[in-house]
Design a protein around this motif. Structure first.
Motif, PDB file in Angstrom:
ATOM      1  N   VAL A 109      -4.297   3.708  -2.109  1.00 31.40           N
ATOM      2  CA  VAL A 109      -4.401   3.288  -0.704  1.00 31.40           C
ATOM      3  C   VAL A 109      -5.545   4.048  -0.042  1.00 31.40           C
ATOM      4  O   VAL A 109      -5.868   5.170  -0.436  1.00 31.40           O
ATOM      5  N   LYS A 167      -7.146   5.377   3.671  1.00 35.25           N
ATOM      6  CA  LYS A 167      -6.863   5.605   5.090  1.00 35.25           C
ATOM      7  C   LYS A 167      -8.067   5.097   5.884  1.00 35.25           C
ATOM      8  O   LYS A 167      -9.129   5.724   5.880  1.00 35.25           O
ATOM      9  N   VAL A 184      -4.512   1.143   3.876  1.00 36.47           N
ATOM     10  CA  VAL A 184      -4.811  -0.170   3.303  1.00 36.47           C
ATOM     11  C   VAL A 184      -4.738  -0.073   1.776  1.00 36.47           C
ATOM     12  O   VAL A 184      -5.317   0.846   1.183  1.00 36.47           O
ATOM     13  N   LYS A 185      -3.995  -0.997   1.179  1.00 39.20           N
ATOM     14  CA  LYS A 185      -3.873  -1.002  -0.277  1.00 39.20           C
ATOM     15  C   LYS A 185      -5.184  -1.510  -0.874  1.00 39.20           C
ATOM     16  O   LYS A 185      -5.746  -2.499  -0.409  1.00 39.20           O
ATOM     17  N   LYS A 201      -5.049   3.450   9.488  1.00 41.01           N
ATOM     18  CA  LYS A 201      -4.175   2.448   8.890  1.00 41.01           C
ATOM     19  C   LYS A 201      -4.319   2.615   7.380  1.00 41.01           C
ATOM     20  O   LYS A 201      -5.434   2.816   6.872  1.00 41.01           O
TER      21      LYS A 201
END
Ligand code: ASP
Length: 529
Positions: A215, A217, A202-203, A200
């Motif tokens: 970001v 991973k 994610v910022k 996913k």
């Protein structure tokens, strides 16, 4: 003397009399009974090898039906119907896998002394590791000799190729998933799902407003369809050891698993008689369904040849040579004994689905005791995949050649080691090995989208691959039987427990229970660790 008698009983009960001459079963009786007319002798040989003969006939008739029906140009729906009897065989075999694996491992682990269990397991793992490494080396050598990826111009383009390749995973996550699957969080869901990492984005909130947004991973856990057989295998072994430790209290459950196991094996013996028909239609269905065969062979023929020749060298020369050197017995007679299982592996492309028939074959034709086959074969079908390691090495070198990447020594060693490790993680299902091929490609920095080429021809390569995977397990069981036969005298205590197990196992019970049930009661506390 008592030992000698036990040994004889053990041979009889385990069919070891067949060990060196399964082909000649009929002749063997003939030798003892003097002269018999030729027709009678032929009848006996046919009777003794009926299933193998039917299986060979099934494969041949399947090819003929497939070739003939192919000319008629059936619709997709009609092709599905042609494959129906084959589909039934696969469904029957799959149905039996979970009860068979769990019950045989629980009762196997409970019936062998933990020390002997450790020793047997250790030897089996050593054999599996060494042979898988040899298979990987053969794969790399073959790929360097045949150079399947040395194409002039662009990469092979195959019409209608499915571009969906498995999503690449970090190497570390692949190995962590393997370890996570060893410890299933839910035994019921392990019967149909395994853990797999997905990612996913994610910022990351930066405190510095002037910096760019970044970001990360982040790995997240998901459940994917497919039995977590590794988790079930590990649980069943540990549970069996725990039951043995319980002593009297554990007996009832050991008995339960033993009878469950025996009943499952009876079902297997019924399914076996359906195998020739199922295999016939699996082969016929695949031949009718094949598309672009000429094109596939033209563009990927060298890759296919490389894998199949590699499998043939390992399966017909290397493994038999190892077996012969250690046991001095004819390895090809051993192979003849497991022919039906090998044909099933070829037809189903699944080691797991072949497991039930393989157990029956090695026990009844090759004289491997139940305690050994039912303990080692489920483990082998799960972790030992010589064929997969071999074709993964060929595929990795092939993809490197396609991308004009020359491999250095360190990368070659990386291929050997990761192929051996990823073959452990490969599921014993069709195309199980292609899914873990991404681990190797990631490890040496090659593009994973070329896996689509490997997938395009996997329906052929996977067949010889699966035959080799199950053959390695069977030879492992044969060698362990030899090891137990030979060393129990010298090693004494630990391994003799296995022999005691065999001799008392004839009436299909756990030796542990038998021992306690009859006169051995006074010693029972000693035998329970
Ligand atoms: N189909 C193989 C098996 O079941 C696994 C693989 O694809 O390598 O053993």
């Amino acid at each position: 003397m008592a030992d000698k008698i036990d040994m004889e009983e053990c041979k009889a009960s385990n069919g070891e009399a067949h060990l060196d001459e399964p082909v000649l079963n009929g002749l063997d009786t003939h030798k003892k009974s003097g002269t018999l007319p030729l027709s009678e002798r032929v009848k006996r040989i046919v009777k003794a090898n009926l299933l193998v003969i039917l299986t060979v006939a099934g494969v041949i008739i399947g090819v003929i039906i497939g070739m003939t029906v192919r000319e008629v140009h059936l619709t997709r729906t009609q092709i599905v119907y042609i494959g129906f009897p084959g589909e039934l065989l696969i469904r029957l075999l799959k149905m039996i896998i979970i009860p068979l694996v769990v019950c045989s491992l629980v009762s196997g682990a409970a019936s062998i002394d933990p020390k002997a269990l450790g020793k047997l397991g250790g030897w089996a793992m050593l054999f599996f590791l060494v042979t898988t490494l040899i298979a990987s080396s053969i794969g790399v050598i073959m790929a360097f000799i045949i150079t399947p990826g040395a194409v002039t111009g662009s990469k092979p383009i195959i019409a209608g190729l499915d571009d969906s390749v498995p999503e690449p995973k970090e190497v570390i996550d692949s190995f962590l998933d393997l370890i996570r699957n060893i410890f299933p969080s839910n035994l019921v869901s392990a019967a149909f799902q395994s853990y797999a990492t997905a990612y996913k984005l994610v910022k990351i909130n930066s405190t510095d407003p002037s910096s760019n947004i970044t970001v990360e991973k982040v790995p997240i856990g998901t459940d994917q369809d497919g039995m977590n057989i590794l988790g079930l295998v590990v649980f069943a072994i540990v549970f069996g050891v725990a039951l043995r430790k319980l002593g009297d209290e554990g007996e009832i459950l050991i008995k339960f698993f033993n009878s469950f196991n025996e009943a499952t094996m009876v079902l297997v013996s019924w399914i076996m008689w359906y195998a020739p028909i199922g295999i016939m239609f699996l082969v016929a269905g695949k031949i009718v369904e094949m598309e672009n065969v000429g094109e596939l062979f033209a563009s990927l023929g060298k890759y296919i040849a490389c894998c199949i020749i590699g499998h043939a060298i390992h399966g017909a020369l290397v493994l038999p040579a190892i077996y012969f050197i250690i046991t001095r017995k004819n390895p090809y007679t051993f192979l003849w004994g497991i022919f039906t299982a090998l044909a099933t592996a070829f037809g189903t492309s699944s080691s797991s689905a072949t497991l039930p028939l393989m157990m029956k074959c090695v026990e009844e034709k090759n004289g491997v005791s139940k305690h050994i086959s039912r303990f080692i074969l489920p483990i082998g079908a799960t972790v030992n995949m010589d064929g997969a390691a071999l074709f993964q090495c060929v595929a990795a070198v092939f993809i490197a050649q396609l991308n004009d990447t020359s491999l250095n020594f360190i990368q070659i060693i990386t291929i050997l080691v990761t192929a051996t490790a990823s073959s452990v993680g490969a599921a014993g299902i069709p195309a199980g090995g292609v899914l873990t091929l991404a681990i190797i490609l990631e490890a040496i920095g090659l593009p994973t989208n070329d896996i689509s080429l490997i997938l395009a021809v996997d329906w052929i390569v996977d067949r010889t691959c699966t035959v080799l995977n199950v053959e390695g397990d069977a030879f492992g069981a044969g060698l362990l039987q030899h090891f137990v036969d030979r060393t129990s005298k010298d090693v004494g205590e630990a391994l003799s427990e296995v022999r005691v197990g065999q001799t008392e196992s004839a009436p299909e019970h756990s030796p542990l229970i038998e021992k306690r049930g009859v006169e051995a009661r006074p010693n029972e506390k000693e035998s329970v660790m």
